[in-house]
Enzyme design. Structure first.
Site, PDB file in Angstrom:
ATOM      1  N   LYS A   6       0.856  -1.190   0.000  1.00  0.00           N
ATOM      2  CA  LYS A   6       0.000   0.000   0.000  1.00  0.00           C
ATOM      3  C   LYS A   6       0.889   1.236   0.000  1.00  0.00           C
ATOM      4  CE  LYS A   6      -1.753   2.742   2.871  1.00  0.00           C
ATOM      5  NZ  LYS A   6      -1.569   3.993   2.091  1.00  0.00           N
ATOM      6  N   GLY A  35       7.091   4.645   8.228  1.00  0.00           N
ATOM      7  CA  GLY A  35       6.220   5.793   8.454  1.00  0.00           C
ATOM      8  C   GLY A  35       6.425   6.341   9.849  1.00  0.00           C
ATOM      9  N   SER A  36       5.370   6.923  10.382  1.00  0.00           N
ATOM     10  CA  SER A  36       5.509   7.642  11.651  1.00  0.00           C
ATOM     11  C   SER A  36       5.268   6.721  12.855  1.00  0.00           C
ATOM     12  CB  SER A  36       4.484   8.778  11.677  1.00  0.00           C
ATOM     13  OG  SER A  36       3.179   8.235  11.587  1.00  0.00           O
ATOM     14  N   GLU A  92      10.090   0.780  10.377  1.00  0.00           N
ATOM     15  CA  GLU A  92      11.123   1.787  10.100  1.00  0.00           C
ATOM     16  C   GLU A  92      10.467   3.135  10.325  1.00  0.00           C
ATOM     17  OE1 GLU A  92      14.178   1.366   9.375  1.00  0.00           O
ATOM     18  OE2 GLU A  92      14.399  -0.560   8.381  1.00  0.00           O
ATOM     19  N   CYS A 111      13.872  10.410   6.666  1.00  0.00           N
ATOM     20  CA  CYS A 111      13.852   9.910   8.042  1.00  0.00           C
ATOM     21  C   CYS A 111      15.228  10.042   8.676  1.00  0.00           C
ATOM     22  CB  CYS A 111      13.366   8.472   8.077  1.00  0.00           C
ATOM     23  SG  CYS A 111      14.266   7.434   6.941  1.00  0.00           S
ATOM     24  N   GLU A 156      10.332  15.397  15.343  1.00  0.00           N
ATOM     25  CA  GLU A 156      10.718  15.287  13.943  1.00  0.00           C
ATOM     26  C   GLU A 156       9.891  16.266  13.111  1.00  0.00           C
ATOM     27  OE1 GLU A 156       9.551  11.745  11.754  1.00  0.00           O
ATOM     28  OE2 GLU A 156      11.557  11.676  10.909  1.00  0.00           O
TER      29      GLU A 156
END
Ligand code: NAD
Length: 492
Positions: free
Chosen positions: A185, A238-239, A261, A295, A396
């Site tokens: 996705k 992602g977050s 990750e 990232c 972040e």
């Protein structure tokens, strides 16, 4: 026709979902409007997958996992297949790079830099397809005991918008090398290159259902994948916020494996003996490459008090001269922010830096000069005199905003560097070899770079500690994510 016109012409038809080796329409009949952030207008439309489409993709992936065409494909044939995917990516490099640049807003040059490792990782894992083997184990009972290295099964893979093609390649390549099937996705903001990658896989001869791509929104399609009881594993980039939802979904469904990750607030630590020109260059690209939507961005420059002033003035000059603008123009150094949501987020953090008393050295606002007014641009921004307690030192930002902090000795450098909830990467600049290795041990990070910023290779593991994630992608380490061990006992 120019390549840009060709790419645009191909986007006239809405993109379909790729399920079971076929291009299919979403059951809902709904579409995602895909933005071109540099122009602030719609670039394309793609069908929007919902839970029903995700289910269809999982059913296809399960059938393919069981089918002899894939389950009994010789390892050397899998190896060749992965090579053909890499060749296909390279054949379509121009198209992929343009599409990525237009959709994500990164410069065309940066988009080309993403295509190269995307092909490379398929070649790297192609080699592993023939080298996955178990072991024989001497046991007290004297029986024959051996292990089999088996694929995990159907893998849901959820990727973000900052490196859409590269993240898809990082995930699909090891999964296929190990014999799994995949439902990918992509991010709702950037689904286009993943759909081309699906086409590349089909053209390379990947059997139907082995790779499926379902663009959709996170809380709908992503959630459905994470909760599906016939998905064996979810690999996510992602977050941390979404990561928590995925863990919950796994816990509440079938306890599927999850690898993560996540983000970072990575420190670049500079000691006074470092080569300051090299540091300035590294720190500059470390935060402004890909608009800071990285990232592993060096979002905290942690400089010894003796050299901080000199470094900040070099960086301030570089940032002020940086050419921000049309991502497709060859001279542009920084393109557009990916989405209005992200633009708001970045500008919000800039305001918090000002409010909390950090000293603005460069940028500090949206860039609306000329044609940029219609797009989503931010001036490269540097804050000096940032304190570890400030929001812009802790959270972040995922944008072109550098926070500069200082330290007086090594212990304090370690304390500040490790003082966030993240632990993705860290860098140390010093000519003192002993200090460099001491720091490498003390820094809480999954990757430490010494006298360089950035370093990626298909063979080198990448991933974080703390809230930057679990598991390592790339290298031999990613094989752990996509295989499981079966132990067989034979009475002798
Ligand atoms: P995000 O977590 O919002 O979205 C990432 C993906 O998750 C998207 O495909 C999204 O649709 C999906 N998603 C969102 N909500 C979901 C839900 N409830 N269930 C299932 N899926 C869902 O993150 P983002 O804002 O798109 O990406 C930026 C983040 O990604 C940053 O924190 C960044 O550091 C991180 N990132 C990490 C790496 C790495 O390798 N460590 C690489 C790139 C980006």
């Amino acid at each position: 026709m120019s390549i840009v016109d060709e790419v645009r012409a191909r986007l006239v038809e809405p993109g379909k979902l790729f399920i079971g080796g076929e291009w299919v329409e979403a059951q809902s009949g709904r579409f995602i409007d895909v933005l071109e952030p540099a122009r602030g207008e719609r670039l394309a439309r793609v069908h929007e997958a919902d839970a029903r489409d995700v289910d269809r993709a999982v059913v296809a992936a399960r059938a393919a996992f069981r089918d002899e065409a894939w389950a009994r494909m010789a390892p050397s044939a899998r190896e060749k297949l992965l090579w053909r995917i890499a060749d296909g990516i390279e054949r379509r490099a121009e198209e992929l790079a343009h599409l990525e640049s237009m959709n994500n807003g990164k410069t065309l040059r940066e988009a080309h830099w993403d295509v190269v490792p995307s092909a490379d990782i398929f070649r790297y894992y192609a080699g592993w397809a023939t080298k996955l083997h178990g072991e024989t184990i001497p046991v007290d009972a004297g029986d024959l005991v051996y292990t089999l290295r088996e694929p995990v099964g159907v893998c849901g893979q959820i990727v973000p918008w900052n490196y859409p093609l590269l993240m898809a390649a990082w995930k699909i390549a090891p999964a296929l090398a190990c014999g799994n099937t995949v439902v990918l996705k992509p991010s709702e903001w950037t689904p286009l290159t993943a759909l081309v990658l699906a086409e590349v896989c089909k053209d390379a001869g990947v059997p139907p259902g082995v790779v499926n791509v379902v663009p959709g929104f996170g809380p709908v399609a992503g959630e459905a994948l994470a909760r599906h009881t016939d998905v064996n594993k979810v690999a996510f980039t992602g977050s941390p916020r979404t990561a928590r939802l995925l863990l919950k979904a796994s816990a509440e469904s079938n306890l599927k494996r999850v690898s993560l990750e996540l983000g970072g607030k990575s420190p670049l630590v500079v000691f006074p003996d470092a080569d300051l020109d090299a540091v300035a260059k590294a720190a500059f690209y470390g935060i402004f490459a890909n608009k800071g939507e990285v990232c592993a961005a060096s979002s905290r420059l942690l400089a010894h008090a003796d050299v901080k002033g000199a470094l900040v003035s070099k960086l301030g000059e570089m940032a002020t001269r940086m050419r921000v603008g049309d991502p497709l123009a060859p001279k542009t150094q920084m393109g557009a922010i990916v989405s209005p949501t992200q633009l708001e987020r970045v500008l919000g953090y800039i305001e918090s830096g000002k409010r909390e008393g950090a000293k603005l050295v460069a940028g500090g606002e949206r860039d609306t000069d000329g044609d940029k007014a219609r797009g989503l641009f931010v001036k490269p921004t540097i804050f000096d005199d940032v304190q570890p307690s400030m929001t812009i030192a802790k959270e972040e930002i995922f944008g072109p905003v550098l926070s500069v902090l200082s330290f007086a000795d090594e212990d304090r450098a370690v304390e500040v560097a490790n003082g966030t909830t993240y632990g993705l990467v860290a860098a140390v600049f010093t000519k003192d070899v002993q200090r460099a290795h001491r720091m490498a041990r003390k820094l809480q990070a999954g990757v430490v770079w010494i006298n360089r910023w950035s370093g990626f290779d298909s063979a080198a593991p990448f991933g974080g500690v703390k809230e930057s994630g679990w598991g390592r992608e790339m290298g031999v380490h990613a094989l752990e994510l996509y295989t499981q061990t079966k132990c067989v006992w034979v009475a002798t």
